[in-house]
Design a protein around this motif. Structure first.
Motif: not given
Length: 167
Positions: A43-44, A114-117, A123-124, A128-130
């Motif tokens: 995320m960072g 990660l495929r999203s632009y 990040l959202h 949610r995964m975290a």
């Protein structure tokens, strides 16, 4: 002398089983903690610069949690060597690292996220995964504590009863 050896084995067997069970839980908990740390690191990195899975995995292989560096390195090599889709390689590496099935299901959508632009959307999804992984970790720890006490108590009681019956 033979009775003494038998008594020692009877007493030590619950201890060894408890240590084995505790060690397995400890390894899984450290692995979940490392994946949580890796998600925070991802995320960072994404906040600074949106990156594809191959770039992010190369970065995490160098600067990610020490426990998962070999995981990220194998993922990098697998993506370089094979012409398979990243989602399938990701699932294979998650299985290989030894995560519980529920944790694998939580982390499975990572390459697709990660495929999203849209950086905010990525990040959202990672947040949610975290959160889901942290909730699973707490549930697993609670279940382990409850089951550990029960199993260890039963095994110790059975060992003591067997000692009483033998001597």
């Amino acid at each position: 002398m033979l009775k003494l050896w038998g008594a020692a084995l009877i007493v030590l067997s619950p201890v060894l089983l408890a240590l084995s069970r505790w060690g397995q839980h400890w390894r899984e908990d450290r692995l979940l903690e490392a994946f949580l740390e890796a998600l925070d690191g991802c995320m960072g990195s994404i906040r600074c610069e949106h990156a594809a899975l191959s770039v992010l995995s190369a970065h995490m292989a160098q600067q990610g949690p020490m426990l998962l560096r070999s995981f990220w390195q194998r993922l990098c090599h697998a993506m370089e060597e094979r012409d398979a889709e990243p989602a399938r390689l990701w699932r294979q590496e998650l299985e290989r690292v030894g995560l519980p099935e529920e944790a694998q299901r939580i982390l499975e959508p990572f390459p697709a996220a990660l495929r999203s632009y849209d950086t905010e959307q990525v990040l959202h999804a990672l947040e949610r995964m975290a959160v889901s992984l942290e909730e699973y970790r707490h549930r697993a720890a609670g279940a382990f504590r409850r089951d550990f006490k029960t199993h260890t108590g039963l095994q110790a009681s059975a060992a003591l009863l067997l000692l009483i019956l033998l001597f």
